[in-house]
Motif scaffolding. Structure first.
Motif, PDB file in Angstrom:
ATOM      1  N   ARG A  74       0.825  -1.319   0.053  1.00 29.19           N
ATOM      2  CA  ARG A  74      -0.024  -0.050   0.017  1.00 29.19           C
ATOM      3  C   ARG A  74       0.883   1.489   0.034  1.00 29.19           C
ATOM      4  N   THR A  75       2.050   0.971   0.664  1.00 29.22           N
ATOM      5  CA  THR A  75       2.969   2.455   0.660  1.00 29.22           C
ATOM      6  C   THR A  75       4.478   2.126   0.136  1.00 29.22           C
ATOM      7  N   LYS A  76       5.268   2.871   0.089  1.00 26.61           N
ATOM      8  CA  LYS A  76       6.545   2.412  -0.056  1.00 26.61           C
ATOM      9  C   LYS A  76       7.390   2.178   1.072  1.00 26.61           C
ATOM     10  N   TYR A  77       6.612   2.284   2.249  1.00 26.43           N
ATOM     11  CA  TYR A  77       7.416   2.062   3.501  1.00 26.43           C
ATOM     12  C   TYR A  77       6.973   0.698   3.800  1.00 26.43           C
ATOM     13  N   ASP A  78       6.198  -0.169   2.840  1.00 26.83           N
ATOM     14  CA  ASP A  78       5.841  -1.674   3.218  1.00 26.83           C
ATOM     15  C   ASP A  78       7.166  -2.457   2.915  1.00 26.83           C
ATOM     16  N   PHE A  79       8.226  -1.891   2.149  1.00 29.00           N
ATOM     17  CA  PHE A  79       9.342  -2.410   1.953  1.00 29.00           C
ATOM     18  C   PHE A  79      10.706  -2.113   2.808  1.00 29.00           C
ATOM     19  N   PHE A  80      10.200  -1.250   3.877  1.00 29.94           N
ATOM     20  CA  PHE A  80      11.511  -1.116   4.680  1.00 29.94           C
ATOM     21  C   PHE A  80      12.245  -2.141   5.263  1.00 29.94           C
ATOM     22  N   PHE A  81      11.552  -3.196   5.810  1.00 32.24           N
ATOM     23  CA  PHE A  81      12.664  -4.242   6.410  1.00 32.24           C
ATOM     24  C   PHE A  81      13.259  -4.899   5.321  1.00 32.24           C
ATOM     25  N   GLN A  82      12.585  -5.177   4.305  1.00 34.02           N
ATOM     26  CA  GLN A  82      13.418  -5.713   2.831  1.00 34.02           C
ATOM     27  C   GLN A  82      14.491  -5.002   2.796  1.00 34.02           C
ATOM     28  N   GLU A  83      14.399  -3.699   2.640  1.00 34.60           N
ATOM     29  CA  GLU A  83      15.563  -2.718   2.266  1.00 34.60           C
ATOM     30  C   GLU A  83      16.854  -2.889   3.382  1.00 34.60           C
ATOM     31  N   LEU A  84      16.340  -2.854   4.531  1.00 31.30           N
ATOM     32  CA  LEU A  84      17.193  -2.924   5.515  1.00 31.30           C
ATOM     33  C   LEU A  84      17.992  -4.307   5.481  1.00 31.30           C
ATOM     34  N   TYR A  85      17.196  -5.394   5.378  1.00 33.29           N
ATOM     35  CA  TYR A  85      17.998  -6.716   5.090  1.00 33.29           C
ATOM     36  C   TYR A  85      18.829  -6.792   4.035  1.00 33.29           C
TER      37      TYR A  85
END
Length: 107
Positions: A74-85
């Motif tokens: 729903r938001t670009k922030y839904d991928f925050f943890f993937q990007e951190l990983y």
């Protein structure tokens, strides 16, 4: 995905009626299935309206590569943890050469 979630929801509701042993766990599972189904329905509605793939908070377009990973984002922030990983580097170890283990020279 919608049909799979509906089938899982139906199966778990039948199982729930037949067995009360794991009621708390089943209720949690049912809740997660319902949430996921709701997310799928929302994504399909957004496709119909032509607004799929845009962040609900910023209005920015979400890259297609990311939507392939999480189509219900729903938001670009839904991928925050993937990007951190993905940014996390693996620890560097000083491996002992193979000969040391085989020769027993250190023992």
């Amino acid at each position: 995905m919608r049909e799979e979630l509906r089938a899982r929801l139906f199966e778990h509701s039948l199982f729930d009626a037949a067995c009360d042993d794991h009621q708390g766990k089943d209720q949690t599972l049912m809740h997660h299935i319902k949430e996921e189904l709701q997310d799928v329905e929302r994504a399909l509605m957004k496709i119909d309206k032509g607004i799929y793939g845009y962040c609900e908070e910023t209005g920015e377009e979400i890259p297609f590569e990311k939507l392939r990973i999480l189509p219900t984002a729903r938001t670009k922030y839904d991928f925050f943890f993937q990007e951190l990983y993905e940014r996390k580097s693996l620890p560097q170890f000083d491996y002992t050469p193979y000969e040391t283990y085989m020769s027993g020279s250190e023992y």
